[in-house]
Design an enzyme around this catalytic site. Structure first.
Site, PDB file in Angstrom:
ATOM      1  N   CYS B  13       5.926   3.875  -2.405  1.00 11.85           N
ATOM      2  CA  CYS B  13       5.250   4.867  -1.571  1.00 11.85           C
ATOM      3  C   CYS B  13       5.313   4.436  -0.112  1.00 11.85           C
ATOM      4  O   CYS B  13       5.168   3.252   0.161  1.00 11.85           O
ATOM      5  CB  CYS B  13       3.785   4.934  -1.957  1.00 11.85           C
ATOM      6  SG  CYS B  13       3.505   6.028  -3.294  1.00 11.85           S
ATOM      7  N   PRO B  14       5.442   5.338   0.837  1.00 10.02           N
ATOM      8  CA  PRO B  14       5.566   6.787   0.675  1.00 10.02           C
ATOM      9  C   PRO B  14       7.003   7.284   0.736  1.00 10.02           C
ATOM     10  O   PRO B  14       7.225   8.468   0.966  1.00 10.02           O
ATOM     11  CB  PRO B  14       4.771   7.302   1.866  1.00 10.02           C
ATOM     12  CG  PRO B  14       5.053   6.315   2.944  1.00 10.02           C
ATOM     13  CD  PRO B  14       5.298   4.985   2.263  1.00 10.02           C
TER      14      PRO B  14
END
Lengths: 177, 75
Positions: B13-14
């Site tokens: 992430c992200p």
């Protein structure tokens, strides 16, 4: 019925728990830690002690370092790694995360996509470690335990946490997209 | 009615979310992108974001810790 279709298996092991549940549990365990050890929960200070014990194992000496020079720090180091409650908490975090991923059938050793990832991880880790010692804590000891102890530095940490996340996401997009 | 594949294996992430966002911007309505993910955080936020944007989403766990997120662009 297969285990993976069982309602309770899904609820307890497969799906992530809601944030509210996590927050309540973290708070409860924080209270238990404070009540039973006399110290709020902290993680990175224990890692620093681990580093000192490792260094001593290979013949090094940290007694003259400012960080470890105090009587309390000396006592902790002399008592050894197994006498420190933080050791069991940090090892528990590692095994707990491992257990959770195994129970959810989501354990995986990820491949490295590029050498950039290695350098970014090492650099990030060094900055995190340095910052955590300069600030006497990370998101647990400085932020979570700090705010719970009515420390203003916890809120200062929070502000810079968001600034850092914003800057970090810009760097991520620039170097990894 | 084109179909694309986005390999986000090994990314945390992200990044899968940002890549999916970027890809969907380039796509035509009706096109489909399959995002390959092996990060449990991305497994939650990619479909969540796509549904919020109004796209059709399906996510399937294809192996231990690996998911395929199928997103059909709707607008």
């Amino acid at each position: 019925m297969a285990l993976k279709d069982n309602k309770f298996y899904k609820m307890w092991f497969k799906d992530a728990w809601p944030y509210l549940t996590g927050a309540v549990l973290l708070s409860l365990f924080q209270i238990v830690t404070l009540a039973s050890t006399g110290n709020p929960w902290g993680v990175s200070g224990v890692l620093a002690n681990w580093g000192a014990w490792l260094y001593q194992l290979v013949g090094g000496n940290v007694d003259k370092w400012y960080y470890f020079a105090s009587e309390g720090a000396q006592k902790t180091l002399d008592a050894g790694i197994l006498k420190h409650p933080g050791t069991y908490r940090n090892v528990g975090i590692i095994f707990g995360a491992f257990f959770a991923s195994l129970m959810a059938s989501q354990f995986k050793i990820k491949k490295l996509k590029s050498t950039k990832q290695i350098f970014a991880a090492i650099l990030g880790g060094l900055l995190m470690g340095y910052g955590a010692r300069i600030g006497f804590g990370c998101n647990i000891g400085a932020l979570f335990s700090g705010i719970a102890s009515f420390s203003v530095s916890g809120w200062v940490y929070a502000i810079f946490l968001f600034l850092g996340a914003w800057a970090g996401s810009k760097l991520l997009v620039k170097y990894f997209m | 009615m084109a179909e694309y594949e986005l390999d986000c294996l090994g990314e945390a992430c992200p990044l899968p979310l940002v890549k999916a966002e970027k890809k969907l911007k380039e796509m035509e309505v009706g096109d489909v992108v399959i995002v390959l993910i092996d990060h449990s955080c991305a497994m939650k936020n990619v479909p969540e974001w796509a549904r919020k944007e109004g796209h059709n989403v399906e996510i399937e766990e294809v192996d231990d810790g690996e998911w395929e997120c199928v997103i059909e662009k709707c607008k």
